[in-house]
Design a protein around this motif. Structure first.
Motif, PDB file in Angstrom:
ATOM      1  N   ILE A   1      -6.423  -1.838   0.126  1.00 31.29           N
ATOM      2  CA  ILE A   1      -5.810  -2.267   1.286  1.00 31.29           C
ATOM      3  C   ILE A   1      -6.387  -3.295   1.840  1.00 31.29           C
ATOM      4  O   ILE A   1      -7.708  -3.495   1.931  1.00 31.29           O
ATOM      5  N   THR A  60      -8.680   5.227  -5.927  1.00 30.42           N
ATOM      6  CA  THR A  60      -9.059   4.234  -5.305  1.00 30.42           C
ATOM      7  C   THR A  60      -7.803   3.400  -4.810  1.00 30.42           C
ATOM      8  O   THR A  60      -7.202   2.822  -5.737  1.00 30.42           O
ATOM      9  N   TYR A  61      -7.324   3.210  -3.637  1.00 30.12           N
ATOM     10  CA  TYR A  61      -6.274   2.350  -3.167  1.00 30.12           C
ATOM     11  C   TYR A  61      -6.781   1.070  -2.636  1.00 30.12           C
ATOM     12  O   TYR A  61      -7.641   1.084  -1.746  1.00 30.12           O
ATOM     13  N   PHE A  94       0.763  -1.123  -0.055  1.00 30.19           N
ATOM     14  CA  PHE A  94      -0.043  -0.024  -0.080  1.00 30.19           C
ATOM     15  C   PHE A  94       0.942   1.273  -0.026  1.00 30.19           C
ATOM     16  O   PHE A  94       0.598   2.091  -0.588  1.00 30.19           O
ATOM     17  N   VAL A 146      -1.545   8.149   7.265  1.00 33.99           N
ATOM     18  CA  VAL A 146      -1.899   8.101   5.688  1.00 33.99           C
ATOM     19  C   VAL A 146      -2.367   9.454   5.594  1.00 33.99           C
ATOM     20  O   VAL A 146      -2.319  10.326   4.559  1.00 33.99           O
ATOM     21  N   LEU A 185     -10.426   4.209   0.001  1.00 33.05           N
ATOM     22  CA  LEU A 185      -9.781   2.932   0.207  1.00 33.05           C
ATOM     23  C   LEU A 185     -10.550   1.747   0.016  1.00 33.05           C
ATOM     24  O   LEU A 185     -11.754   1.655   0.791  1.00 33.05           O
ATOM     25  N   GLU A 186     -10.168   0.863  -0.895  1.00 34.40           N
ATOM     26  CA  GLU A 186     -10.992  -0.207  -0.970  1.00 34.40           C
ATOM     27  C   GLU A 186     -10.404  -1.381  -0.085  1.00 34.40           C
ATOM     28  O   GLU A 186      -9.439  -2.110  -0.311  1.00 34.40           O
ATOM     29  N   LEU A 223     -14.711   4.655   1.665  1.00 35.00           N
ATOM     30  CA  LEU A 223     -14.340   3.337   1.976  1.00 35.00           C
ATOM     31  C   LEU A 223     -15.219   2.624   0.835  1.00 35.00           C
ATOM     32  O   LEU A 223     -16.386   2.752   0.448  1.00 35.00           O
TER      33      LEU A 223
END
Length: 406
Positions: A245, A242-243, A218, A259, A275-276, A303
């Motif tokens: 994690i 979208t990241y 990440f 973060v 954050l996915e 989220l």
């Protein structure tokens, strides 16, 4: 904006004056408008460097010839066109720009809009910055990010342990089902081995704790993408990054605060981040889970529930956590599609919308699949039908194209 050098092609002296005044109001000082009645014996460059050429209208073929001289002399500049550019001149100018590999930033309406011109010129400034500076190779910023993200964590230097220099970020655009334009970017981290290409987290050293592996993936993805994200803000400030994690990261006490500090230092608007969550979410949730989620939610970080629709989808987690979107796994419905499968997808979409969740369809491979999901009501989609995961450089090229539709 005063760092941009601009050439204007405009057949009307009145409109030339209006355009020049508009550019000066934005802050551009260096402006050159070729004289309509002049016929120079030899080409004289107007600036040492040229950044933008505005093609509003051409008085004659002489000006088109002058555009060709600019294309031959300057290795780099961007082009903006009027929607009302005469058809023969538009064809000639467009083909010159394509032939000499110049960047076409977009078009403006005949009724000149300061907001539109300013937006296009911000694109030009971004492109200039990218051409002069490799935005993906800033050692100082990478080190700063590393220090911020790793302070207060439960380990000292996981980068060396799991060879983080082999982690690469790839980017996959998400397209709006209605407008067919890019509305989101998914950041995907891959750890590659020189002999075995891309590997999963199971190929890391067996004595490395799994949560450290996920954290490295990440944090490396964020480090690689944050520069790109900052450039994207000049192109389209509404695009959501979208990241992915792993849920285990939410157990780390300082995850959210570290973060958020990194994003704020690098001037990334928090509402453009999601954050996915992948992997297994612990139930009941620990205090660390609650603290991290509350902190992220309070700062408008979205989220996303990943891989929803797969066999292990946690419906209880969907009910308990404040997700803003879900990534819909549609493989079971898109393979050997049936009325019942379509009804299942439709019901999931209806349920999601009743919970005010955005629905993103994943792994779209064909136009038929996308049309099917459009009909069923998804908000956006991603997959190889649009674009496979790509490097940051390729994504920037795609975003800077004057048309971002697939």
């Amino acid at each position: 904006m005063n760092t941009l050098n601009v050439v204007i092609f405009c057949a009307s002296p009145v409109k030339t004056k209006a355009l020049t005044g508009l550019l000066k109001a934005i802050g551009i000082i260096n402006i050159h408008a070729p004289e309509n009645d002049s016929e120079p014996t030899s080409f004289t460059p107007p600036f040492v460097e040229l950044d933008v050429v505005i093609c509003d209208s051409f008085n004659s073929l002489k000006e088109l010839s002058y555009l060709r001289d600019l294309c031959e002399y300057f290795s780099f500049f961007s082009v903006i066109e009027s929607e009302k550019l005469e058809k023969p001149m538009k064809w000639g100018a467009s083909n010159l720009v394509a032939h000499y590999k110049k960047h076409h930033l977009g078009r403006y309406e005949d009724d000149i809009s300061k907001v539109k011109i300013h937006s296009l010129l911000k694109k030009a400034l971004t492109l200039k910055d990218i051409a002069k500076n490799n935005v993906f190779k800033s050692g100082i910023e990478q080190e700063t990010l590393k220090q911020i993200l790793h302070k207060d964590m439960d380990f000292k230097d996981p980068f060396q342990d799991v060879q983080a220099d082999r982690v690469t970020a790839y980017f996959q655009p998400q397209y709006c089902a209605l407008t067919k334009t890019i509305t989101g970017i998914e950041v995907i981290a891959h750890w590659s081995h020189p002999a075995y290409d891309r590997l999963s987290t199971t190929h890391f050293k067996h004595d490395t704790p799994e949560h450290i592996v996920h954290w490295v993936l990440f944090s490396c993805a964020l480090s690689n993408a944050i520069q790109l994200h900052r450039q994207t803000l000049n192109i389209d400030p509404t695009i959501l990054y979208t990241y992915i994690i792993d849920a285990s990261l939410l157990k780390s006490r300082h995850f959210a605060s570290n973060v958020l500090e990194a994003l704020k230092i690098f001037d990334i608007p928090l509402h453009t981040i999601a954050l996915e969550i992948s992997g297994k979410v612990d139930t009941p949730m620990s205090l660390e889970y609650i603290d991290n989620i509350t902190t992220l939610m309070n700062c408008q970080v979205g989220l996303s529930l990943g891989n929803f629709g797969a066999s292990d989808s946690p419906f209880d987690i969907l009910a308990d956590m404040p997700f803003t979107q879900i990534k819909l796994n549609t493989n079971f419905a898109l393979t050997n599609s049936s009325i019942k499968k379509n009804q299942i997808i439709s019901s999931i979409i209806s349920m999601a919308k009743s919970l005010h969740l955005k629905v993103i369809a994943n792994e779209i491979e064909t136009e038929k699949q996308f049309a099917q999901l459009q009909h069923l009501g998804v908000d956006a989609a991603q997959g190889n039908f649009f674009h496979p995961p790509m490097t940051g450089e390729k994504l920037l090229t795609l975003l800077l194209d004057n048309t971002t539709t697939y």
